[in-house]
Motif scaffolding. Structure first.
Motif, PDB file in Angstrom:
ATOM      1  N   LYS A 152      46.663  37.496  26.584  1.00 21.99           N
ATOM      2  CA  LYS A 152      47.131  36.186  26.256  1.00 21.99           C
ATOM      3  C   LYS A 152      48.362  35.895  26.856  1.00 21.99           C
ATOM      4  CE  LYS A 152      44.622  35.637  21.700  1.00 21.99           C
ATOM      5  NZ  LYS A 152      44.756  35.429  20.368  1.00 21.99           N
ATOM      6  N   ASN A 153      48.864  36.678  27.868  1.00 26.55           N
ATOM      7  CA  ASN A 153      50.003  36.767  28.514  1.00 26.55           C
ATOM      8  C   ASN A 153      49.738  35.823  29.651  1.00 26.55           C
ATOM      9  OD1 ASN A 153      52.574  36.641  29.946  1.00 26.55           O
ATOM     10  ND2 ASN A 153      52.796  38.911  30.043  1.00 26.55           N
ATOM     11  N   PRO A 154      50.347  34.440  30.030  1.00 29.22           N
ATOM     12  CA  PRO A 154      49.902  33.837  31.287  1.00 29.22           C
ATOM     13  C   PRO A 154      50.217  34.389  32.377  1.00 29.22           C
ATOM     14  CG  PRO A 154      51.091  32.663  29.470  1.00 29.22           C
ATOM     15  CD  PRO A 154      51.279  34.072  29.058  1.00 29.22           C
ATOM     16  N   ARG A 155      51.105  35.533  32.648  1.00 26.03           N
ATOM     17  CA  ARG A 155      51.625  36.300  33.598  1.00 26.03           C
ATOM     18  C   ARG A 155      50.745  37.377  34.078  1.00 26.03           C
ATOM     19  NH1 ARG A 155      57.885  37.684  33.843  1.00 26.03           N
ATOM     20  NH2 ARG A 155      57.171  37.692  36.248  1.00 26.03           N
ATOM     21  N   SER A 156      49.437  37.754  33.262  1.00 28.26           N
ATOM     22  CA  SER A 156      48.718  38.677  33.205  1.00 28.26           C
ATOM     23  C   SER A 156      47.470  38.343  34.140  1.00 28.26           C
ATOM     24  CB  SER A 156      48.229  39.198  31.962  1.00 28.26           C
ATOM     25  OG  SER A 156      47.013  40.083  32.190  1.00 28.26           O
ATOM     26  N   PRO A 157      47.077  39.047  34.986  1.00 31.46           N
ATOM     27  CA  PRO A 157      45.795  38.809  35.920  1.00 31.46           C
ATOM     28  C   PRO A 157      44.647  38.477  35.033  1.00 31.46           C
ATOM     29  CG  PRO A 157      46.191  41.058  36.230  1.00 31.46           C
ATOM     30  CD  PRO A 157      47.536  40.541  35.411  1.00 31.46           C
ATOM     31  N   ASP A 158      44.480  39.106  33.657  1.00 34.62           N
ATOM     32  CA  ASP A 158      43.512  39.053  32.809  1.00 34.62           C
ATOM     33  C   ASP A 158      43.584  37.717  31.934  1.00 34.62           C
ATOM     34  OD1 ASP A 158      41.498  40.812  33.663  1.00 34.62           O
ATOM     35  OD2 ASP A 158      42.543  42.374  32.716  1.00 34.62           O
ATOM     36  N   TYR A 159      44.707  36.804  32.170  1.00 37.65           N
ATOM     37  CA  TYR A 159      44.757  35.633  31.305  1.00 37.65           C
ATOM     38  C   TYR A 159      43.659  34.635  31.634  1.00 37.65           C
ATOM     39  CZ  TYR A 159      47.102  31.540  29.442  1.00 37.65           C
ATOM     40  OH  TYR A 159      47.480  30.268  28.922  1.00 37.65           O
ATOM     41  N   ILE A 160      43.011  34.918  32.957  1.00 37.47           N
ATOM     42  CA  ILE A 160      41.809  34.206  33.213  1.00 37.47           C
ATOM     43  C   ILE A 160      40.769  35.149  33.731  1.00 37.47           C
ATOM     44  CG2 ILE A 160      40.724  32.276  34.966  1.00 37.47           C
ATOM     45  CD1 ILE A 160      42.862  31.262  33.022  1.00 37.47           C
ATOM     46  N   PRO A 161      39.466  34.955  33.296  1.00 41.04           N
ATOM     47  CA  PRO A 161      38.419  36.103  33.795  1.00 41.04           C
ATOM     48  C   PRO A 161      38.218  35.838  35.500  1.00 41.04           C
ATOM     49  CG  PRO A 161      37.479  34.309  32.953  1.00 41.04           C
ATOM     50  CD  PRO A 161      38.840  34.196  32.575  1.00 41.04           C
ATOM     51  N   SER A 162      38.102  37.026  36.048  1.00 42.80           N
ATOM     52  CA  SER A 162      38.145  37.130  37.535  1.00 42.80           C
ATOM     53  C   SER A 162      37.257  38.047  38.249  1.00 42.80           C
ATOM     54  CB  SER A 162      39.635  37.612  38.261  1.00 42.80           C
ATOM     55  OG  SER A 162      40.001  38.705  37.776  1.00 42.80           O
ATOM     56  N   VAL A 163      36.564  38.725  37.369  1.00 44.50           N
ATOM     57  CA  VAL A 163      35.344  39.585  37.958  1.00 44.50           C
ATOM     58  C   VAL A 163      34.124  39.183  37.736  1.00 44.50           C
ATOM     59  CG1 VAL A 163      34.619  41.783  37.633  1.00 44.50           C
ATOM     60  CG2 VAL A 163      36.999  41.385  37.115  1.00 44.50           C
ATOM     61  N   PHE A 164      33.360  38.572  38.915  1.00 40.85           N
ATOM     62  CA  PHE A 164      32.369  37.960  38.814  1.00 40.85           C
ATOM     63  C   PHE A 164      31.360  38.677  40.201  1.00 40.85           C
ATOM     64  CE2 PHE A 164      34.956  34.820  37.061  1.00 40.85           C
ATOM     65  CZ  PHE A 164      34.175  34.505  35.747  1.00 40.85           C
TER      66      PHE A 164
END
Length: 506
Positions: free
Chosen positions: A64-76
């Protein structure tokens, strides 16, 4: 409810035993829109039942940290384009570029390269702003040539951002390089999880580690722990106000007995409130007192006692039924002061609790009395404990010292023997009788050492019995008319009986 991942081509479902996590779409409108864009399903809008599985996040879970790469899913995973799908617009290319930036940040974070320098942050912010503006303008003007130039500029900026005093990280530029880096990160993530699991207080970390079971619970292995757990489970109704599993509730209680840890220490270890620790310990102790103690601490039949009588007593005392002794536990200062005020003439003897314990010749605890103040005489303690009512005519009671209970034992048509007096007679008659009396002396000495070792074993295995006893544990429960510490003493003896005896008579 069975949840299925909404990503096209992903067949992950929530099934029993699955380690995958499934996440709702965020309530924040802006973040939710970015999740929808990442899923990339044209014209699709999520509902309340829509879920995204954890495989689409770099670390395996959303952050839930906006600065984290996992704030948005990116592995597809890439899937072939259908004829109906439109070519990616410049806005979609920007999302792809942003995912690459987030992947680069994840590589730095997981490999321990530290944070970016302040200057690098500023450069990154400026270049990202320029990239956003150029991408948005390309959306309006629909110029494909500018899109290619933006891609090349983004790759250059990614490389320049990461350079500095720290080692340079090569950002994968092809899908094969990206997949290999992703697999390496997943492997490292799995190893870190296994390392954390070994250090945690979870059921999996105890299952294959008998040394850890012995240190924290006093029990010899996980099988014995699991046996105790199965015995208590039907009586362990879930506490709605606690985050602890039933395994953790029993483990916490055994750690309290075994290591004599304070409630605040246990609260920190398990991540709960001190009040929850107190409530859990009292509840589990009550359950073990009513279920485990009657099962493990009991007076065997005379047939069983004689059948399993050790060889060292078979020739001297074939009718030995029990070996008795007393042990004492000191009280906390607050309890001492309260009792001294009420009994000033006995101030030297009220600073402890006194118990009489009965040990079978085979080495197990078969009787434990309730605690009495230290000034109570041995005779009064034995008489009020109820031990005499368990004797049968012809039984022999052994003790290392005089309890002054000969008349009480005789009234039950049994016999009381003091081993220390017999040892003195053996020593005085050594010249006349020779080795025969010395052999009896050895047997008597073994009896005394045997019961002492059992008491010391229980105290060593469960340090809480060494005292001082905290005030809340000395309060007598109105329903059972027994104090919590009296229950703890009997529970500790019951748990000790479940372990392999370390003090055989032979």
């Amino acid at each position: 409810m069975v949840h299925t991942c909404v990503v096209a081509g992903c067949r992950n479902r929530r099934t029993p035993g699955s380690t995958l996590s499934f996440y709702r779409f965020p309530r924040d409108p802006q973040r939710k829109q970015r999740w929808i864009a990442a899923v990339n399903r044209e014209g699709w809008i999520p509902n309340e039942g829509s879920r995204l599985c954890s495989t689409h996040f770099i670390s395996g879970k959303q952050v839930k940290n906006p600065r984290s790469p996992d704030y948005i899913p990116s592995v597809f995973t890439t899937a072939p384009l259908s004829p109906n799908m439109k070519e990616a617009s410049a806005c979609e290319l920007y999302d792809k570029q942003e995912a690459q930036v987030e992947a680069a940040n994840a590589l730095l974070f997981l490999q321990g390269q530290g944070r970016f320098l302040e200057d690098s942050h500023q450069i990154h912010s400026q270049e990202e702003t320029e990239s956003v503006s150029s991408s948005l303008s390309s959306c309006n003007e629909e110029e494909d040539d500018n899109d290619d130039e933006d891609d090349r500029e983004e790759e250059i900026s990614l490389t320049s951002i990461i350079q500095g005093d720290k080692p340079v990280i090569n950002i994968p530029t092809t899908s094969s390089d990206y997949q290999s880096s992703l697999e390496a990160l997943k492997k490292e993530n799995m190893e870190l999880r296994e390392s954390v699991e070994k250090m945690s207080l979870t059921e999996a970390s105890f299952r294959n580690d008998p040394e850890k079971v012995r240190f924290y619970t006093g029990l010899p292995n996980y099988f014995v722990f699991e046996t105790v757990m199965l015995l208590l489970l039907p009586h362990m109704k879930g506490d709605k106000n606690t985050k602890l599993s039933k395994f953790q509730q029993l483990l916490l209680t055994l750690m309290r007995l075994r290591l004599d840890l304070r409630n605040k220490d246990l609260a920190y270890r398990f991540g709960i409130k001190v009040a929850t620790v107190t409530r859990t310990v009292h509840r589990i102790i009550n359950i073990m007192f009513t279920t485990l103690v009657p099962t493990a601490v009991f007076w065997p039949s005379r047939v069983e006692l004689r059948k399993n009588l050790p060889a060292s007593l078979r020739s001297t005392y074939p009718d030995c039924a029990v070996i008795i002794d007393c042990f004492r536990v000191s009280l906390e200062k607050e309890d001492i002061n309260q009792q001294v005020d009420s009994m000033p003439t006995q101030s030297a003897l009220v600073n402890e609790l006194k118990y009489v314990i009965g040990v079978a010749p085979q080495g197990v605890v078969m009787f434990v009395s309730s605690g009495s103040p230290g000034h109570v005489t041995d005779k009064s303690l034995v008489e009020s404990s109820g031990l005499l009512f368990k004797l049968l005519p012809g039984d022999v009671v052994l003790a290392e010292r005089d309890f002054d209970i000969d008349d009480l034992v005789d009234a039950r048509k049994a016999k009381f023997e003091i081993t220390s007096n017999y040892v003195k007679s053996c020593q005085s008659g050594q010249n006349e009788e020779g080795p025969s009396l010395m052999g009896a002396y050895s047997d008597k000495q073994n009896v005394h050492m045997h019961v002492e070792r059992v008491i010391e074993m229980v105290k060593r295995r469960y340090c809480m019995l060494t005292g001082p006893v905290e005030s809340p544990f000395t309060v007598i429960d109105r329903t059972s008319n027994v104090s919590t510490f009296d229950k703890i003493v009997q529970v500790a003896c019951a748990l000790n009986n479940l372990c392999i005896s370390a003090a055989p008579l032979e």
